[in-house]
Design an enzyme around this catalytic site. Structure first.
Site, short mmCIF file in Angstrom:
data_model
loop_
_atom_site.label_atom_id
_atom_site.label_comp_id
_atom_site.label_asym_id
_atom_site.label_seq_id
_atom_site.Cartn_x
_atom_site.Cartn_y
_atom_site.Cartn_z
N THR A 190 -17.08 0.19 -11.40
CA THR A 190 -16.34 1.33 -10.87
C THR A 190 -15.30 0.89 -9.85
OG1 THR A 190 -18.20 2.84 -11.21
CG2 THR A 190 -16.56 3.50 -9.58
N GLY A 248 5.66 7.14 12.66
CA GLY A 248 5.33 7.56 11.30
C GLY A 248 4.11 8.45 11.27
N ASP A 258 12.99 8.21 9.15
CA ASP A 258 12.73 6.82 8.72
C ASP A 258 13.53 6.46 7.48
OD1 ASP A 258 11.24 8.68 7.25
OD2 ASP A 258 9.56 7.32 6.93
N THR A 284 1.20 7.80 10.02
CA THR A 284 -0.04 7.06 10.25
C THR A 284 0.02 6.24 11.53
OG1 THR A 284 -0.39 6.91 7.86
CG2 THR A 284 -1.67 5.41 9.25
#
Length: 257
Positions: free
Chosen positions: A187, A8, A110, A10
């Protein structure tokens, strides 16, 4: 024993499959600069730790969405595992399903592999939601054909973009909020709630639109590292299958043998 490689954007997953079952799997960050020898040193050490050896591998298959590393992975298989790998997307490798899109060669390997496994395990019509570098929605028809889908930015990609583009926004990890409210008081909360519940809203909205477009109820199957986190927070996802891609690679290999 089959060596299945899922490359993939990553991570790259190497899995050993024996008797139709995944017996070992290891994950490595995807790097198009990694050499064949580096791959082999890494995987041979892991195999040795589990009393496995390269000569036990009788076949290999590769699905990659990163064209730059296919040569290295192919060389790894031919040189060190004495096996010419099947490469998903090659004209000589048959999926066993129809691909009903304008240009089948454009579809990520994939996504096609997931469709093969989903149809075999559950039968269509269904939608596979894959939480990877991108979040993809892939439609499998009643007859098992791959009908196309949607590609959205992955949640980690979205968080990284927020951090990089806005000087005061911190880098945060993906997690399911434990709070019962969705109004962030800090935040970090605002980012966490916004991204997480924003993706839940996207999943629910796109699933509803796909069901309406195809005029039928469809099973919604989730896969990928973050699938379980989202599946627990929305009724839009019916089931999680974390090893869908590897199961698809096994099926394709067996069909072509």
């Amino acid at each position: 024993m089959l060596l299945a490689i899922d490359a993939g954007n990553t991570n790259t997953v190497f899995a050993l499959i024996e008797g139709g079952k995944i017996v070992e799997q290891w994950r490595l960050s995807t790097d198009d600069q990694r050499t064949v020898e580096e791959y082999m040193v890494w995987i041979s050490q892991l195999m040795a730790l589990h009393n496995r050896s390269a000569d036990q591998v009788t076949g290999t298959i590769i699905a990659s969405v990163v064209p730059q590393i296919v040569w290295s992975l192919t060389k790894l298989c031919t040189t060190y595992f004495n096996s010419k790998p099947m490469i998903v997307g090659s004209p000589d490798v048959k999926l066993g399903i129809d691909v009903e899109v304008t240009n089948p060669q454009e579809v990520g390997a994939d996504r096609l592999v997931n469709a093969v496994a989903a149809d075999h395990l559950f039968g269509g019509p269904l939608v596979v939601v894959d939480f990877g570098t991108a979040t993809t929605f892939d439609v499998v028809g009643k007859n098992g054909a791959y009908l196309g889908g949607l590609i959205c930015p992955g949640i980690n990609l979205s968080l990284s973009a927020l951090h990089q583009a806005a000087a005061k926004l911190p880098r945060i990890a993906v997690s399911a909020p434990t709070a019962t409210h969705i109004t962030g008081k800090t935040t970090q909360e605002a980012m966490q709630f916004g991204v997480f519940w924003g993706y839940v809203g996207m999943i629910e909205g796109l699933v509803a639109r796909l069901k309406k477009e195809h005029s039928q109820d469809m099973k919604i199957l989730a896969t990928g590292g973050l699938a379980a986190i989202f599946a627990n927070r929305t009724e839009a996802i019916d089931q999680v299958s974390n090893e869908l891609t590897l199961e698809g690679l096994r099926l394709i290999y067996e069909r072509n043998c």
